[in-house]
Design an enzyme around this catalytic site. Structure first.
Site, PDB file in Angstrom:
ATOM      1  N   SER A  73      -9.079 -37.320  -2.962  1.00  0.00           N
ATOM      2  CA  SER A  73      -7.827 -37.805  -3.546  1.00  0.00           C
ATOM      3  C   SER A  73      -7.021 -38.448  -2.431  1.00  0.00           C
ATOM      4  CB  SER A  73      -7.043 -36.619  -4.136  1.00  0.00           C
ATOM      5  OG  SER A  73      -5.711 -36.976  -4.449  1.00  0.00           O
ATOM      6  N   TYR A 110      -4.114 -27.851  -4.293  1.00  0.00           N
ATOM      7  CA  TYR A 110      -4.864 -29.087  -4.516  1.00  0.00           C
ATOM      8  C   TYR A 110      -5.011 -29.873  -3.218  1.00  0.00           C
ATOM      9  CZ  TYR A 110      -6.061 -33.569  -6.786  1.00  0.00           C
ATOM     10  OH  TYR A 110      -6.676 -34.741  -7.177  1.00  0.00           O
TER      11      TYR A 110
END
Length: 276
Positions: free
Chosen positions: A155, A168
């Site tokens: 990401s 995350y």
């Protein structure tokens, strides 16, 4: 150039919908047969609907509509034995394995002091340990096929920190390093390993999704207590959200022979979010 994956087999996790489905279909369009897995059930604490068996069946239908074969299985990537069995069965059916797209993941947006042990543990188990399980289940087959390419979906949060996503971010930064470590060791077997780093993509898990309100509500609630951090999510190109096809085209490049000398790269696909 058509047929960039002709004669090849690709393994995709998180394949039932969203980015995973787009990868399966794009690779099939270019000639690949596909091994596809997804958990196909809700995950505790995740504020958006889980994929379903019907979603995975639709992915299979779309691949077959391209004239390609697919081995699809409902598997939790946290279950290494079941995951390995699914990959082994797919290779037995389709004959080889040349490319891997480890695409699955979850995100649960909370301010740091609202992150529970369960949220942290589940995020790390799926986004990090589940990725390791996926590579360990598939890489031996890629080596046995004479080499190939592995792509780990990290990401932009694996390049720069984003607020309200501590577990995350931790998992995605870890994937960035994991890809480079695997690339170093697997290079002798002609296996390339890279990570890709999307910004927000129009899927169910995105705060910009057209499919669900829950993720947007979570962002609004987090920003209410710390509003000046919202700008960290901005993209230099001015796009609020990218498409699954934007990411699938990058995956196709990295799995195809066009990138045969590209390895150990952390490739932003982020509309410039990592630029500031």
């Amino acid at each position: 150039m058509a047929g960039r994956m002709a004669g090849k087999v690709a393994f995709v996790t998180g394949a039932a919908r969203g980015q995973g489905r787009a990868h399966c279909v794009r690779l099939a369009e270019e000639g690949a047969d596909v091994i596809a897995v997804d958990i196909c059930e809700p995950i505790r604490g995740v504020p958006y609907p889980g994929a379903t068996k019907e979603d995975l069946a639709e992915t299979a239908r779309l691949v077959e509509a391209q004239g390609r074969r697919i081995h699809a299985a409902q598997v939790d990537v946290r279950d290494r034995a079941a995951l390995g069995a699914a990959v082994d069965a797919g290779v037995a059916q389709l004959g080889r394995l040349d490319g891997v797209v480890v695409n699955h993941g979850i995100t649960i947006m909370k301010p740091w002091d609202q992150v529970t042990p369960e949220i942290f543990d589940d995020t790390i188990a799926i986004n990090l340990t589940g990725v390791w399980n996926s590579v360990m289940a598939s890489a031996p087959h890629v080596v046995a096929s004479g080499g190939g390419s592995i792509v780990l979906t990290s990401s932009v949060a694996g390049i720069k920190a984003l607020p309200f996503l501590v577990p995350y971010v931790a998992s995605k930064f870890a994937l960035t390093g994991m890809a480079k470590a695997f690339a170093a060791e697997l290079g002798k077997d002609d296996v390339r390993v890279n990570s890709i780093h999307p910004t927000s993509v129009d899927t169910a898990m995105s705060m910009h999704s057209s499919a669900t309100q829950e993720a947007r509500d979570a962002m609004d609630a987090a920003l209410a207590g710390n509003p000046h951090l919202g700008g960290m999510y901005g993209n230099a190109l001015g796009l609020e959200v990218t498409t699954v096809d934007d990411i699938a085209n990058t995956v196709l490049f990295l799995l195809s022979d066009e990138s045969r000398v590209v390895t150990s790269v952390a490739m932003p696909v982020d509309a410039g979010c990592s630029a500031y």
